[in-house]
Design a protein around this motif. Sequence first.
Motif, short mmCIF file in Angstrom:
data_model
loop_
_atom_site.label_atom_id
_atom_site.label_comp_id
_atom_site.label_asym_id
_atom_site.label_seq_id
_atom_site.Cartn_x
_atom_site.Cartn_y
_atom_site.Cartn_z
N GLY A 134 0.80 -1.22 0.00
CA GLY A 134 0.00 0.00 0.00
C GLY A 134 0.84 1.27 0.00
N PHE A 135 1.87 1.30 0.82
CA PHE A 135 2.65 2.52 0.96
C PHE A 135 3.91 2.52 0.10
CE2 PHE A 135 -0.07 2.68 4.63
CZ PHE A 135 -0.39 4.03 4.72
N GLY A 136 4.26 1.34 -0.43
CA GLY A 136 5.39 1.28 -1.34
C GLY A 136 4.91 1.59 -2.74
N PRO A 137 5.67 1.17 -3.73
CA PRO A 137 5.27 1.40 -5.13
C PRO A 137 4.16 0.42 -5.54
CG PRO A 137 7.38 0.24 -5.02
CD PRO A 137 6.98 0.51 -3.62
N THR A 138 2.92 0.76 -5.19
CA THR A 138 1.80 -0.17 -5.34
C THR A 138 1.67 -0.73 -6.75
OG1 THR A 138 0.68 1.20 -3.72
CG2 THR A 138 -0.65 -0.46 -4.87
N MET A 139 1.67 0.16 -7.72
CA MET A 139 1.45 -0.30 -9.10
C MET A 139 2.60 -1.17 -9.58
SD MET A 139 -1.45 0.56 -9.59
CE MET A 139 -1.58 -0.17 -11.22
N GLU A 140 3.82 -0.77 -9.20
CA GLU A 140 4.98 -1.56 -9.63
C GLU A 140 4.93 -2.96 -9.03
OE1 GLU A 140 8.86 0.25 -9.10
OE2 GLU A 140 7.99 2.17 -9.74
N ILE A 141 4.49 -3.05 -7.77
CA ILE A 141 4.40 -4.37 -7.14
C ILE A 141 3.33 -5.19 -7.84
CG2 ILE A 141 3.83 -5.61 -5.02
CD1 ILE A 141 5.08 -3.27 -3.46
N ALA A 142 2.19 -4.54 -8.14
CA ALA A 142 1.09 -5.26 -8.78
C ALA A 142 1.52 -5.80 -10.14
CB ALA A 142 -0.12 -4.35 -8.93
N SER A 143 2.14 -4.94 -10.94
CA SER A 143 2.56 -5.43 -12.26
C SER A 143 3.77 -6.34 -12.12
CB SER A 143 2.87 -4.25 -13.19
OG SER A 143 3.94 -3.51 -12.67
N GLY A 144 4.62 -6.02 -11.13
CA GLY A 144 5.81 -6.85 -10.90
C GLY A 144 5.46 -8.27 -10.54
N PHE A 145 4.35 -8.43 -9.79
CA PHE A 145 3.93 -9.76 -9.39
C PHE A 145 3.75 -10.66 -10.61
CE2 PHE A 145 0.29 -12.65 -8.69
CZ PHE A 145 0.86 -13.47 -7.73
N PHE A 146 3.05 -10.12 -11.62
CA PHE A 146 2.80 -10.93 -12.81
C PHE A 146 4.04 -11.08 -13.67
CE2 PHE A 146 -1.37 -9.34 -11.51
CZ PHE A 146 -2.03 -10.55 -11.38
N SER A 147 4.79 -9.97 -13.81
CA SER A 147 5.98 -10.09 -14.66
C SER A 147 7.03 -10.99 -14.00
CB SER A 147 6.56 -8.71 -14.99
OG SER A 147 6.91 -8.05 -13.81
N ASN A 148 7.08 -11.00 -12.64
CA ASN A 148 8.02 -11.89 -11.97
C ASN A 148 7.61 -13.35 -12.11
OD1 ASN A 148 9.66 -9.82 -11.14
ND2 ASN A 148 8.68 -9.60 -9.15
N LEU A 149 6.30 -13.59 -12.09
CA LEU A 149 5.81 -14.95 -12.32
C LEU A 149 6.24 -15.43 -13.71
CD1 LEU A 149 2.16 -15.44 -11.03
CD2 LEU A 149 4.15 -16.85 -10.54
N VAL A 150 6.10 -14.52 -14.69
CA VAL A 150 6.50 -14.85 -16.06
C VAL A 150 8.00 -15.09 -16.12
CG1 VAL A 150 6.66 -13.96 -18.43
CG2 VAL A 150 4.56 -13.62 -17.09
N ALA A 151 8.76 -14.21 -15.43
CA ALA A 151 10.22 -14.36 -15.43
C ALA A 151 10.62 -15.69 -14.80
CB ALA A 151 10.86 -13.20 -14.67
N TYR A 152 9.92 -16.04 -13.72
CA TYR A 152 10.19 -17.32 -13.04
C TYR A 152 9.97 -18.47 -14.01
CZ TYR A 152 9.43 -21.13 -9.60
OH TYR A 152 9.46 -22.29 -8.89
N GLY A 153 8.83 -18.43 -14.69
CA GLY A 153 8.51 -19.49 -15.64
C GLY A 153 9.54 -19.55 -16.77
N GLU A 154 9.97 -18.37 -17.21
CA GLU A 154 10.89 -18.29 -18.34
C GLU A 154 12.27 -18.85 -17.96
OE1 GLU A 154 10.94 -14.31 -19.99
OE2 GLU A 154 13.08 -14.57 -20.47
N TYR A 155 12.75 -18.48 -16.77
CA TYR A 155 14.11 -18.88 -16.38
C TYR A 155 14.15 -20.24 -15.68
CZ TYR A 155 16.20 -14.35 -17.50
OH TYR A 155 16.68 -13.25 -18.15
N LEU A 156 12.97 -20.75 -15.30
CA LEU A 156 12.94 -21.98 -14.51
C LEU A 156 13.70 -23.15 -15.15
CD1 LEU A 156 11.95 -23.25 -11.89
CD2 LEU A 156 9.81 -23.83 -13.03
N PRO A 157 13.47 -23.43 -16.44
CA PRO A 157 14.19 -24.57 -17.03
C PRO A 157 15.71 -24.40 -16.94
CG PRO A 157 12.43 -23.83 -18.48
CD PRO A 157 12.54 -22.81 -17.40
N ALA A 158 16.20 -23.20 -17.24
CA ALA A 158 17.64 -22.98 -17.20
C ALA A 158 18.18 -23.05 -15.78
CB ALA A 158 17.98 -21.64 -17.83
#
Lengths: 555, 154
Positions: free
Chosen positions: A334-358
Amino acid sequence: MTENTKNNEMEPDDQPEVEPIPEPEGETEIIETDFEIGQDNIASSWKLEFDIHQVVFTVSALGIVAFTFLTMAYQTALEPVFLNVRDWLTGNLDWFFLLSGNIFVLLCLFLIVSPLGKVRLGGPDATPSYGYVGWFSMLFAAGMGIGLMFYGVSEPMSHFGSAMGGISVGEDGLRTDWAPLGGAEGDTAEAARLGMAATIFHWGLHPWAIYAVVALALSLFAYNKGLPLTLRSCFYPIFGEKVWGWPGNVIDILAIFSTIFGLATSLGIGAQQSAAGLNFLFGTSTANPMLVTLIIVITALALVSVVAGLDAGVKRLSELNMALAAILLIFVIGFGPTMEIASGFFSNLVAYGEYLPALSMPFGREDANFTSGWTAFYWAWWISWSPFVGMFIARVSRGRTVREFLIAVLIVPTVLSVLWMTAMGGTAIGQVVNDGFTGVQDAALELKLFEMLTQLPLTGLTSLIGIILVVVFFVTSSDSGSLVIDTIAAGGKVNAPTPQRVFWASFEGLVAIALLLGGGLVALQAMAVSTGLPFTIVLLGACYSIVRGLMSEPR
Amino acid sequence: MFEHKNASVHLSWRITVPYQHIMVPIDLEHADRMGKAIDTARALAKQFRAKLTFVGVTSEVPGPSAHNPAEFEKKMAAFAQESATELPEGASSKTYVVHDPTAQIDGILLDAVKEIGADLVVMASHIPNVMNAIWPSHGGKVASHADVSVFVVR
């Protein structure tokens, strides 16, 4: 050896049955064994009551005392030896840890989608022991909470930094940098993505799959097969009746060793970290008297909790813990970078999926420092904790289907870890990248969380919540650990007398204090992590047992 | 049976000491060592034409007495059946399945007294394991917190 037992509906008494007798449990395949739970126990009611497995309890208790004193007496000689053992294991057998980790994840994912996922722990008609909130709070608080407090901010920062630094190769042609995979030299956005993916990799599916394998094996063999709730029971399909003899004793004793040394050394090191946090906030001392006081307070709280029992103690504390953690998380979002965390959550999930095999590739890796120093170390660490956490999860998971169990133990914690790491680590990375604030980067590991919080409003309050969380997470690990050790040392009996719980919880505090004052915390922790190797082999055996056990269950 | 010369004494005695429902906490694991308490409870039940209810507490985890709660309950019922012979009002059983018997047994037994409506508790002073560990506080607790009479058999 085995036969199907139909648990018939009970003839109701003349009393109207109100509760809390569960419904008849339906068909399960009870393993008929000549072993009687508690047959190797000695019980006494003379002055102090006890009911213990004579071999497991005696060897464990004496072994722990001996190890503790040896480590203190010869710490200068033993510390390098223990550290070398650990580094050799994680350095040379990193492929084995990584490969095994992948097997555990794949098995769990397979079981979620396969028809075997329909099997219910405790029989087709069993009802869940705990509601979702209590259940989930307990499995999270026991297994990972404390690590999330210390590494939530620091690990993403660390990987981000090393990824930014890029690859450097030493004279021998080996990489000297600690960057995950190929790093992302100079590319801020990609380095942040890679850093988050690497962190989530270490706190996501793999650790929880490790816990899930142990927990599932134990639940299955206790609740469906009727074997005692102790680690050796998972090996019934492999060793048969021999599991009640020395092979089982060795497994149980090893489990107690890794649990108590893992807990005691974490408690000692955690006290140092908590004291550093308190010093940062309130300027209190970080000297030994303060550390010993902290250990005593944590141990005392754990004692109250184990004596109060699973429901009145452990469950309530775990729920308190989850509530506090949720408050802190929501605050930062709430008090941090709210929007960045919200979008970061999904982009980090994608990044996790992308880098997971390697990241999870066991062979042909060039990022040796990262795979052995981070990944293999973590895997050995999680695995050495798995007897304790797995057994505790098993204790509270009766009545769930395998599918439900695995989704709750594997998928939900992974998603929550992603959110936590995004909020804590992502905010800290944002502070460096966007605001040029390097406080977190420069701070010591145990202070990074608090440094990050200084950049948000209400620092005093949030830091206080942070330090309370650290302490309570230690208490919830300590109390559940004592329950687990007590059960293993009592040959799988969960109704052993209260003084035994008091004994184990106090013992753990005493070992921590002794090592803290006498030295040897780091050495013994290295040794505890090294038990990850034998347990990896044990867990691979458990995978086989799970599949065998599930296939013989009526679905 | 007591012989009473005077019938009116017998009558008033029956009215002033009306135990109608006796609760006997038992530990199936150590039922063999609880003979004295059980005999006492049966004698009283016979004497007062009281109902007898055996109360057992178990966890969901396999234990020495049963693989699972359903089996435990079955064994409790069988135990009550065996003990019911010659009792005018018979005997029944009640099983409580709890998460952590060691910590919860004292509270559960007190609840059980109310729930089954017992007016007398007969229990062994010394039941090994779970019971004896908490016995000092538990005996006091049952005696002081229960609204009914508690007969401790030593």
